[in-house]
Design an enzyme around this catalytic site. Structure first.
Site, mmCIF file in Angstrom:
data_model
loop_
_atom_site.group_PDB
_atom_site.id
_atom_site.type_symbol
_atom_site.label_atom_id
_atom_site.label_comp_id
_atom_site.label_asym_id
_atom_site.label_seq_id
_atom_site.Cartn_x
_atom_site.Cartn_y
_atom_site.Cartn_z
ATOM 1 N N CYS A 25 0.986 -1.145 0.081
ATOM 2 C CA CYS A 25 0.084 0.181 -0.158
ATOM 3 C C CYS A 25 0.744 1.303 -0.045
ATOM 4 O O CYS A 25 0.245 2.621 -0.085
ATOM 5 C CB CYS A 25 -0.943 -0.019 1.154
ATOM 6 S SG CYS A 25 -2.202 -1.328 0.821
ATOM 7 N N HIS A 75 -12.964 10.078 -7.164
ATOM 8 C CA HIS A 75 -11.991 9.994 -8.266
ATOM 9 C C HIS A 75 -10.690 11.027 -7.889
ATOM 10 O O HIS A 75 -10.331 11.783 -8.742
ATOM 11 C CB HIS A 75 -12.654 10.200 -9.392
ATOM 12 C CG HIS A 75 -13.578 9.143 -9.931
ATOM 13 N ND1 HIS A 75 -14.694 8.735 -9.595
ATOM 14 C CD2 HIS A 75 -13.193 8.205 -10.829
ATOM 15 C CE1 HIS A 75 -15.099 7.923 -10.095
ATOM 16 N NE2 HIS A 75 -14.466 7.517 -11.013
ATOM 17 N N GLU A 135 -13.177 -0.261 2.773
ATOM 18 C CA GLU A 135 -12.063 -0.261 1.870
ATOM 19 C C GLU A 135 -12.133 -1.284 0.816
ATOM 20 O O GLU A 135 -11.858 -1.043 -0.467
ATOM 21 C CB GLU A 135 -10.643 -0.160 2.569
ATOM 22 C CG GLU A 135 -9.514 0.308 1.719
ATOM 23 C CD GLU A 135 -8.265 0.363 2.448
ATOM 24 O OE1 GLU A 135 -8.077 1.214 3.013
ATOM 25 O OE2 GLU A 135 -7.740 -0.952 2.666
#
Length: 145
Positions: A25, A75, A135
């Site tokens: 990550c 986004h 998530e």
């Protein structure tokens, strides 16, 4: 009078990278976030009001969450402000929604950020009780007060 809890679900797409993280990550990657907002309060008891019988109008809650959270994060690429400044500048020159925050953009920290934004705008008689932020299908965190 009874206290009633209401919940509305939201979703947004967001990318992030975890600065100095010791796993995958640390790379830029994205998620399809699912978010549940739970509020508590007493239903309005005012027959002259179009909101009679409601803790909060779901449409008003949707508008609030869209203004404070979705419009900012959907986004977007969210990065810790301590990320290399030159990299952030280059990204901002090439892409529209680069958001820098003063924290590591984990699900846990995003919950704190979102809760602070929403609490400032809720009606006085309405309490933010819980935010669940998914998530992935199998990973989520809860903020509760």
């Amino acid at each position: 009078m009874s206290i009633i809890k209401i919940t509305k679900q939201f979703s947004f797409e967001m990318a992030h990278a975890l600065r100095n993280y010791d796993g995958l990550c640390r790379n830029i990657h994205g998620h399809s976030y699912k978010m549940d907002i739970t509020l508590a309060g007493q239903p309005l008891q005012d027959e002259s009001s179009p909101k009679n019988g409601m803790v909060m109008d779901f449409g008003d809650l949707k508008r609030l969450v869209n203004e404070e959270v979705i419009s900012l994060l959907d986004h977007a690429l969210v990065l810790n402000a301590k990320t290399d400044a030159q990299l952030i500048d280059t990204l901002k020159q090439n892409y529209e929604k680069i958001v820098t925050v003063d924290f590591q953009p984990t699900t846990e920290n995003l919950l704190i950020f979102i809760s602070e934004k929403l609490k400032k705008r809720l009606p006085v008689a309405v309490k933010l009780c819980r935010i669940r932020l998914r998530e992935t299908d199998t990973s989520y965190a809860d903020w509760e007060e």
